[in-house]
Design a protein around this motif. Sequence first.
Motif, PDB file in Angstrom:
ATOM      1  N   GLY A 144     -25.098   5.766   0.958  1.00 28.41           N
ATOM      2  CA  GLY A 144     -26.014   6.357   1.960  1.00 28.41           C
ATOM      3  C   GLY A 144     -25.077   6.352   3.031  1.00 28.41           C
ATOM      4  O   GLY A 144     -24.519   7.684   2.537  1.00 28.41           O
ATOM      5  N   LEU A 145     -26.653   6.669   4.343  1.00 25.82           N
ATOM      6  CA  LEU A 145     -26.026   7.478   5.867  1.00 25.82           C
ATOM      7  C   LEU A 145     -25.006   6.972   5.758  1.00 25.82           C
ATOM      8  O   LEU A 145     -24.917   6.551   7.335  1.00 25.82           O
ATOM      9  CB  LEU A 145     -26.653   7.593   5.935  1.00 25.82           C
ATOM     10  N   LEU A 146     -23.504   6.819   5.447  1.00 27.48           N
ATOM     11  CA  LEU A 146     -22.696   6.206   5.755  1.00 27.48           C
ATOM     12  C   LEU A 146     -21.421   7.334   6.551  1.00 27.48           C
ATOM     13  O   LEU A 146     -21.056   8.127   5.538  1.00 27.48           O
ATOM     14  CB  LEU A 146     -21.438   5.186   5.424  1.00 27.48           C
ATOM     15  N   ILE A 147     -20.425   7.808   7.450  1.00 26.41           N
ATOM     16  CA  ILE A 147     -19.633   8.905   7.415  1.00 26.41           C
ATOM     17  C   ILE A 147     -18.508   8.623   6.862  1.00 26.41           C
ATOM     18  O   ILE A 147     -18.392   9.633   6.030  1.00 26.41           O
ATOM     19  CB  ILE A 147     -19.005   8.381   8.858  1.00 26.41           C
ATOM     20  N   GLY A 148     -18.014   7.060   5.832  1.00 33.34           N
ATOM     21  CA  GLY A 148     -16.605   6.914   5.143  1.00 33.34           C
ATOM     22  C   GLY A 148     -17.461   8.456   3.686  1.00 33.34           C
ATOM     23  O   GLY A 148     -16.502   8.155   2.896  1.00 33.34           O
ATOM     24  N   ARG A 161      -6.184   4.721   3.765  1.00 36.76           N
ATOM     25  CA  ARG A 161      -5.376   3.973   4.588  1.00 36.76           C
ATOM     26  C   ARG A 161      -5.406   4.108   6.468  1.00 36.76           C
ATOM     27  O   ARG A 161      -4.639   2.642   6.491  1.00 36.76           O
ATOM     28  CB  ARG A 161      -3.714   5.399   4.729  1.00 36.76           C
ATOM     29  N   ALA A 162      -5.831   4.301   6.577  1.00 36.47           N
ATOM     30  CA  ALA A 162      -6.374   4.060   8.056  1.00 36.47           C
ATOM     31  C   ALA A 162      -7.564   2.986   7.828  1.00 36.47           C
ATOM     32  O   ALA A 162      -7.300   2.323   8.718  1.00 36.47           O
ATOM     33  CB  ALA A 162      -7.421   5.936   8.870  1.00 36.47           C
ATOM     34  N   ALA A 163      -8.212   2.946   7.471  1.00 40.66           N
ATOM     35  CA  ALA A 163      -8.844   1.667   7.410  1.00 40.66           C
ATOM     36  C   ALA A 163      -8.118   0.511   6.924  1.00 40.66           C
ATOM     37  O   ALA A 163      -8.527  -0.772   7.261  1.00 40.66           O
ATOM     38  CB  ALA A 163     -10.416   1.569   5.982  1.00 40.66           C
ATOM     39  N   ARG A 164      -7.805   0.706   5.868  1.00 39.47           N
ATOM     40  CA  ARG A 164      -6.470  -0.347   5.511  1.00 39.47           C
ATOM     41  C   ARG A 164      -5.540  -0.741   7.144  1.00 39.47           C
ATOM     42  O   ARG A 164      -5.432  -2.457   7.469  1.00 39.47           O
ATOM     43  CB  ARG A 164      -5.751  -0.728   4.026  1.00 39.47           C
ATOM     44  N   HIS A 165      -5.188  -0.103   7.157  1.00 37.23           N
ATOM     45  CA  HIS A 165      -4.604  -0.360   8.704  1.00 37.23           C
ATOM     46  C   HIS A 165      -5.044  -0.732  10.059  1.00 37.23           C
ATOM     47  O   HIS A 165      -4.214  -2.016   9.944  1.00 37.23           O
ATOM     48  CB  HIS A 165      -3.740   1.131   8.660  1.00 37.23           C
ATOM     49  N   LEU A 166      -6.250  -0.672  10.492  1.00 44.43           N
ATOM     50  CA  LEU A 166      -7.077  -1.318  11.005  1.00 44.43           C
ATOM     51  C   LEU A 166      -7.241  -2.940  10.415  1.00 44.43           C
ATOM     52  O   LEU A 166      -7.179  -3.802  11.156  1.00 44.43           O
ATOM     53  CB  LEU A 166      -8.181  -0.780  11.080  1.00 44.43           C
ATOM     54  N   ALA A 167      -7.250  -2.678   8.873  1.00 45.60           N
ATOM     55  CA  ALA A 167      -8.470  -4.117   8.648  1.00 45.60           C
ATOM     56  C   ALA A 167      -5.906  -4.573   8.849  1.00 45.60           C
ATOM     57  O   ALA A 167      -5.959  -6.232   9.143  1.00 45.60           O
ATOM     58  CB  ALA A 167      -8.331  -4.066   6.902  1.00 45.60           C
ATOM     59  N   ALA A 168      -5.483  -4.222   8.714  1.00 42.29           N
ATOM     60  CA  ALA A 168      -4.175  -5.264   8.163  1.00 42.29           C
ATOM     61  C   ALA A 168      -4.031  -5.736  10.379  1.00 42.29           C
ATOM     62  O   ALA A 168      -3.536  -6.669  10.690  1.00 42.29           O
ATOM     63  CB  ALA A 168      -2.732  -4.252   8.397  1.00 42.29           C
ATOM     64  N   ARG A 169      -4.159  -4.995  11.189  1.00 41.25           N
ATOM     65  CA  ARG A 169      -4.445  -5.120  12.062  1.00 41.25           C
ATOM     66  C   ARG A 169      -5.440  -5.972  13.112  1.00 41.25           C
ATOM     67  O   ARG A 169      -5.205  -5.744  14.266  1.00 41.25           O
ATOM     68  CB  ARG A 169      -4.473  -3.521  13.339  1.00 41.25           C
ATOM     69  N   GLY A 170      -6.282  -6.548  11.786  1.00 41.55           N
ATOM     70  CA  GLY A 170      -6.823  -7.335  12.991  1.00 41.55           C
ATOM     71  C   GLY A 170      -8.331  -6.938  13.210  1.00 41.55           C
ATOM     72  O   GLY A 170      -9.500  -7.892  13.659  1.00 41.55           O
ATOM     73  N   VAL A 171      -8.650  -5.996  12.726  1.00 42.63           N
ATOM     74  CA  VAL A 171     -10.321  -5.202  13.307  1.00 42.63           C
ATOM     75  C   VAL A 171     -11.171  -5.214  12.178  1.00 42.63           C
ATOM     76  O   VAL A 171     -10.801  -5.269  10.915  1.00 42.63           O
ATOM     77  CB  VAL A 171      -9.875  -3.522  13.183  1.00 42.63           C
ATOM     78  N   ARG A 172     -12.294  -6.135  11.738  1.00 42.27           N
ATOM     79  CA  ARG A 172     -13.721  -6.521  11.481  1.00 42.27           C
ATOM     80  C   ARG A 172     -14.654  -5.929  12.079  1.00 42.27           C
ATOM     81  O   ARG A 172     -14.419  -4.820  13.311  1.00 42.27           O
ATOM     82  CB  ARG A 172     -13.203  -8.163  11.586  1.00 42.27           C
ATOM     83  N   ARG A 173     -15.561  -5.612  11.204  1.00 38.21           N
ATOM     84  CA  ARG A 173     -16.464  -5.154  11.695  1.00 38.21           C
ATOM     85  C   ARG A 173     -17.469  -5.045  12.800  1.00 38.21           C
ATOM     86  O   ARG A 173     -17.506  -6.412  13.195  1.00 38.21           O
ATOM     87  CB  ARG A 173     -17.761  -5.411  10.202  1.00 38.21           C
ATOM     88  N   ALA A 193     -12.765   4.588  10.688  1.00 34.76           N
ATOM     89  CA  ALA A 193     -13.043   3.212  10.811  1.00 34.76           C
ATOM     90  C   ALA A 193     -14.510   2.806  10.823  1.00 34.76           C
ATOM     91  O   ALA A 193     -14.900   1.921  10.521  1.00 34.76           O
ATOM     92  CB  ALA A 193     -13.093   3.698  12.721  1.00 34.76           C
ATOM     93  N   ALA A 194     -15.030   4.115  10.556  1.00 35.60           N
ATOM     94  CA  ALA A 194     -16.300   4.134   9.584  1.00 35.60           C
ATOM     95  C   ALA A 194     -16.508   2.714   8.592  1.00 35.60           C
ATOM     96  O   ALA A 194     -17.017   2.548   8.276  1.00 35.60           O
ATOM     97  CB  ALA A 194     -16.730   5.494   9.528  1.00 35.60           C
ATOM     98  N   ARG A 195     -15.486   3.182   7.800  1.00 32.82           N
ATOM     99  CA  ARG A 195     -15.181   2.507   6.428  1.00 32.82           C
ATOM    100  C   ARG A 195     -14.768   0.850   6.910  1.00 32.82           C
ATOM    101  O   ARG A 195     -15.269   0.432   5.481  1.00 32.82           O
ATOM    102  CB  ARG A 195     -14.275   3.364   5.916  1.00 32.82           C
ATOM    103  N   ALA A 196     -14.470   0.764   7.659  1.00 39.60           N
ATOM    104  CA  ALA A 196     -13.350  -0.492   8.280  1.00 39.60           C
ATOM    105  C   ALA A 196     -15.041  -1.383   8.971  1.00 39.60           C
ATOM    106  O   ALA A 196     -15.227  -2.483   8.499  1.00 39.60           O
ATOM    107  CB  ALA A 196     -13.069  -0.167   8.705  1.00 39.60           C
ATOM    108  N   GLY A 197     -15.834  -0.317   9.260  1.00 43.89           N
ATOM    109  CA  GLY A 197     -16.998  -1.543   9.860  1.00 43.89           C
ATOM    110  C   GLY A 197     -16.750  -0.970  11.088  1.00 43.89           C
ATOM    111  O   GLY A 197     -17.523  -1.566  12.485  1.00 43.89           O
TER     112      GLY A 197
END
Length: 409
Positions: free
Chosen positions: A3-7, A41-53, A74-78
């Motif tokens: 898809g047209l997604l940055i990640g 790793r960046a996407a997982r780190h953001l998720a672990a810090r409570g960042v959501r879509r 960040a794009a992969r995490a939404g």
Amino acid sequence: MTGLLIGEVVRSAAEAAPRRTALVRGGRALTFAELDAACDRAARHLAARGVRRGDRVACPARSLAAALPAYVGAARAGAVFVPLERATALARPPGAVTPCLVLTEAELAEVCPALAPAPATARAPAPGHAPASPPGPAPAGEGRPRATATPPDPAPGEGDPGEGDPGEGDPHLLLFTGPGRTRGAVVSQRAGALRAHCGVRPEPPGALVCGLPPGHWSAWTAVLRQWQARGTVVLPEEEGPAAVCAAVREHRAARLLGTPRVWEGVLDTAPHHLAALRCADVETAEPGAAPPRLLEAIRTATPGARVRAFFATPETGDLTAWEHADVRARPGTCGTPVPGVRARLARGELWVRGPLLFDGYVRDKRATDAALRDGWYRTGRAARRDEDGYLYLTGRRRAERERAAAPSP
């Protein structure tokens, strides 16, 4: 790509050419496989810090290289990535953005140690530059998610995305724009991926030296465009024209991209290092800042290169393009619309539309409604067009000046 997604841009390149060099900064380099892993790793780190879509993640990093995995992650995490360059961090209106997380340089180094900048040393800021600063009042425990009594207003196109995988229509980037009162332009994943598509700005094979200043809003698209072509991005180790010239020489770059100011500095420093370039690109939000004399000087220093200039804004991405030969034949032109962009003149004002447009201004419905109507973005630029379709900007419209001066809501 799925898809047209940055990640997906990095993931696709990593699958097709895992051992090819994706990014170089100084003596450090990452392959596409290593870059893809750092983005995960960046996407997982953001998720672990409570960042959501749909959450916003601010990044005031002083190194573009160090921030790139977080940008893709960040794009992969939404999440919505909010890059803050030094001038913006100081000049933007307080409260325009309420980030869920402000990334620290320590966090960026943890995600990708190979790209971490050297420790900052105490030195005076360069002339004309303010020191780096976090956005507005620093949240308690900077770098940690902060709770708010009421959730921030959604950005245009943001809505309530909730959980799940990011979609093409989700916002992924918040870019600050002027003139006058600073506003945040929201760019979707789809628009971001299309802005970086090779068909919009065809690139020659070989390494790209990105000479855009750290934090420049267009640097993210420039890097992503090179990765779409599965090419190598070279980022100078230090700021300044000497470092740009050294990067071109050391890596035998095929292409150099910079603002008019960057090009003027490079031409004054070591123009003989540019002779092997095959493409010399000037990017500006003010076409008048790339005068004919500058393009002529670039042409002299790069006799074998294709010399191009691009008019681009955070709201539109690339809008028009013109070449060295166009300047001689049509003095004052800002070229023709790039592929995917439609342009028309309405009462002497330039309007554009297409899939590259932003979604709107965050927390500024009045400015969004004034600028975007029926799918057309009103640039606020007075313009004319000749019989061959070449555009000429002739000034700013009154409505655009009034929008720039309007007070914060």
